[in-house]
Motif scaffolding. Structure first.
Motif, PDB file in Angstrom:
ATOM      1  N   PRO A 199     -64.551 -11.055 -21.040  1.00 37.98           N
ATOM      2  CA  PRO A 199     -64.133 -12.432 -20.757  1.00 37.98           C
ATOM      3  C   PRO A 199     -63.654 -12.572 -19.324  1.00 37.98           C
ATOM      4  CG  PRO A 199     -63.218 -11.676 -22.857  1.00 37.98           C
ATOM      5  CD  PRO A 199     -63.832 -10.476 -22.199  1.00 37.98           C
ATOM      6  N   ALA A 200     -63.896 -13.736 -18.742  1.00 36.10           N
ATOM      7  CA  ALA A 200     -63.602 -13.936 -17.326  1.00 36.10           C
ATOM      8  C   ALA A 200     -62.141 -14.286 -17.081  1.00 36.10           C
ATOM      9  CB  ALA A 200     -64.490 -15.028 -16.759  1.00 36.10           C
ATOM     10  N   LEU A 201     -61.538 -13.598 -16.115  1.00 36.50           N
ATOM     11  CA  LEU A 201     -60.190 -13.889 -15.633  1.00 36.50           C
ATOM     12  C   LEU A 201     -60.273 -14.154 -14.139  1.00 36.50           C
ATOM     13  CD1 LEU A 201     -57.055 -13.961 -16.024  1.00 36.50           C
ATOM     14  CD2 LEU A 201     -57.073 -11.536 -15.367  1.00 36.50           C
ATOM     15  N   VAL A 202     -59.910 -15.353 -13.716  1.00 33.58           N
ATOM     16  CA  VAL A 202     -59.901 -15.700 -12.295  1.00 33.58           C
ATOM     17  C   VAL A 202     -58.465 -15.583 -11.791  1.00 33.58           C
ATOM     18  CG1 VAL A 202     -60.397 -17.458 -10.567  1.00 33.58           C
ATOM     19  CG2 VAL A 202     -61.840 -17.271 -12.615  1.00 33.58           C
ATOM     20  N   TRP A 203     -58.223 -14.577 -10.939  1.00 35.56           N
ATOM     21  CA  TRP A 203     -56.892 -14.363 -10.363  1.00 35.56           C
ATOM     22  C   TRP A 203     -56.820 -15.217  -9.107  1.00 35.56           C
ATOM     23  CZ3 TRP A 203     -54.241  -8.922 -10.205  1.00 35.56           C
ATOM     24  CH2 TRP A 203     -52.954  -9.040  -9.678  1.00 35.56           C
ATOM     25  N   MET A 204     -56.111 -16.318  -9.209  1.00 38.33           N
ATOM     26  CA  MET A 204     -56.053 -17.295  -8.122  1.00 38.33           C
ATOM     27  C   MET A 204     -55.096 -16.834  -7.026  1.00 38.33           C
ATOM     28  SD  MET A 204     -56.063 -20.617 -10.606  1.00 38.33           S
ATOM     29  CE  MET A 204     -55.841 -21.767  -9.248  1.00 38.33           C
ATOM     30  N   PRO A 205     -55.386 -17.198  -5.780  1.00 36.49           N
ATOM     31  CA  PRO A 205     -54.633 -16.617  -4.655  1.00 36.49           C
ATOM     32  C   PRO A 205     -53.367 -17.380  -4.299  1.00 36.49           C
ATOM     33  CG  PRO A 205     -56.390 -17.973  -3.808  1.00 36.49           C
ATOM     34  CD  PRO A 205     -56.522 -18.012  -5.316  1.00 36.49           C
ATOM     35  N   GLY A 233     -44.622 -16.584 -11.513  1.00 33.67           N
ATOM     36  CA  GLY A 233     -43.951 -16.699 -10.223  1.00 33.67           C
ATOM     37  C   GLY A 233     -43.940 -18.077  -9.591  1.00 33.67           C
ATOM     38  N   GLY A 234     -44.400 -19.095 -10.300  1.00 35.70           N
ATOM     39  CA  GLY A 234     -44.452 -20.420  -9.698  1.00 35.70           C
ATOM     40  C   GLY A 234     -43.921 -21.484 -10.635  1.00 35.70           C
ATOM     41  N   THR A 235     -44.009 -22.718 -10.206  1.00 36.64           N
ATOM     42  CA  THR A 235     -43.547 -23.853 -10.986  1.00 36.64           C
ATOM     43  C   THR A 235     -44.533 -25.004 -10.793  1.00 36.64           C
ATOM     44  OG1 THR A 235     -42.261 -24.874  -9.205  1.00 36.64           O
ATOM     45  CG2 THR A 235     -41.152 -23.188 -10.520  1.00 36.64           C
ATOM     46  N   TYR A 279     -47.796 -17.420  -8.183  1.00 38.94           N
ATOM     47  CA  TYR A 279     -46.970 -18.047  -7.150  1.00 38.94           C
ATOM     48  C   TYR A 279     -47.565 -19.375  -6.689  1.00 38.94           C
ATOM     49  CZ  TYR A 279     -43.737 -14.169  -7.014  1.00 38.94           C
ATOM     50  OH  TYR A 279     -42.786 -13.251  -7.363  1.00 38.94           O
ATOM     51  N   HIS A 280     -48.028 -19.474  -5.437  1.00 42.01           N
ATOM     52  CA  HIS A 280     -48.467 -20.731  -4.853  1.00 42.01           C
ATOM     53  C   HIS A 280     -49.576 -21.398  -5.675  1.00 42.01           C
ATOM     54  CE1 HIS A 280     -50.451 -23.437  -1.973  1.00 42.01           C
ATOM     55  NE2 HIS A 280     -49.315 -23.449  -1.282  1.00 42.01           N
TER      56      HIS A 280
END
Length: 346
Positions: free
Chosen positions: A27-33, A131-133, A107-108
């Motif tokens: 399954p695909a996991l896109v780790w966003m920057p 790590g983000g909101t 995060y971002h």
């Protein structure tokens, strides 16, 4: 560096070239920057191990946002808000041939993941947020974060070193050196400043109710960074979410307790499972409090039945919520019933 996945390039709707990598299977996991350089990040031993660990069961997609890493550095510095980041993500998904994927917002990129899930629900399987909101200004309030940001104008190299060691907690020499290098080469000070300025106005709170994807909100931070309540509040605003506070204090994922983090995220991505962590079992008193809570007792009634003070009940409930990843009373009761039905020990 030998053995790296090839860097491919996607073209956004507004003509920006976005560098990305695809590796693994499943399954695909896109780790966003956030602030990224996907090539330099492979040189960090712990991060490389994390990528390879995820790739054992997942197809992993990494990419650099506009203005960073392998992507176009010459970008409109006045256009770095959520819509611009959504164009980057859409371009990568289309170029990689992914109609549907799980998004890891880091995060971002947490607000971008939320906005994409709300606006394009058919393309999001699940969300993992760390790590983000939904309102990025909240993540930038801690004094230590502000002190680090003040270094950007003074000395970009010093900022990179401080971000790697003081903020992210990389105290091991080799990893710290390579992490600082990844930060330093990710972008330039003017672009980073523009990212930060844009981030102060990013707020997708109004879109939280529209997110239908099952979501795992993870938290691991030291006291000087983002408080757990911020992540807990984010989970509480999402219709289908679990909050899990990870043991440790280093504000990273897949580093401090890598094997456990990998099991947790992989289990959720592949089957929606949330593996309960070692050391999260409820104490006998916490089980008593949860049992009475499930019976509908108020805090005052629980205190009277157990012969303890109301503030002690509140303290036990806080521990119960944290250990179960519950967002409040109703969620704790629901999770307790689910665990009982599935014969998991509380």
């Amino acid at each position: 560096m030998e053995g790296l996945p090839d860097v491919r390039f996607a073209r956004t709707a507004d003509g920006v070239s976005i560098g990305y990598q695809v590796f693994g299977r499943g399954p695909a996991l896109v780790w966003m920057p956030s602030l990224s350089n996907i090539v330099a990040q492979w040189r960090i031993p712990a991060l490389r191990d994390a990528y390879l660990g995820l790739a054992r069961e997942l197809t992993v997609v990494l990419y650099d946002g506009r203005g960073t890493g392998t992507s176009d550095r010459r970008v409109d510095l006045g256009d770095l808000g959520v819509d611009a980041h959504l164009r980057d993500l859409t371009a990568v998904l289309d170029a990689a041939g992914l109609q549907r994927a799980t998004l890891l917002g880091y995060y971002h990129s947490v607000p971008t993941a939320i906005a994409f899930a709300a606006r394009s629900p058919g393309r999001v399987e699940r969300l993992v947020l760390f790590g983000g909101t939904s309102r990025l200004r909240e993540a930038m309030l801690p004094a230590q974060t502000q002190a680090l940001l003040s270094l950007v104008d003074q000395d970009w190299g010093l900022f990179a070193d401080a971000a790697a060691t003081a903020w992210l907690g990389w105290d091991e020499a080799a990893s710290g050196r390579w992490t600082a290098e990844a930060f330093r080469t990710a972008t330039t000070a003017p672009v980073f400043k523009a990212w930060i300025e844009a981030a102060r106005d990013i707020d997708v709170t109004a879109e939280l109710p529209a997110v239908r994807a099952p979501t795992l909100v993870l938290h691991r931070q030291g006291e000087q960074r983002i408080p757990a309540e911020t992540s807990r509040r984010l989970a509480g605003g999402l219709p289908v979410a679990r909050f899990v506070e990870l043991p440790g204090s280093t504000p990273t994922l897949f580093i401090e307790n890598q094997a456990a983090d990998l099991r947790l995220v992989t289990g959720f991505v592949t089957g929606g499972r949330v593996e309960r962590r070692n050391g999260t079992s409820l104490t006998p008193r916490e089980r008593d409090v949860l049992r009475l809570l499930s019976a509908g007792d108020s805090n005052t009634e629980i205190a009277r039945h157990l012969g303890i003070a109301v503030h002690t009940v509140e303290r036990h409930l806080s521990a119960v919520y944290r250990k179960l990843g519950a967002r409040g009373r109703a969620d704790a009761v629901r999770l307790a019933l689910s665990l009982t039905e599935n014969r998991h020990d509380l």
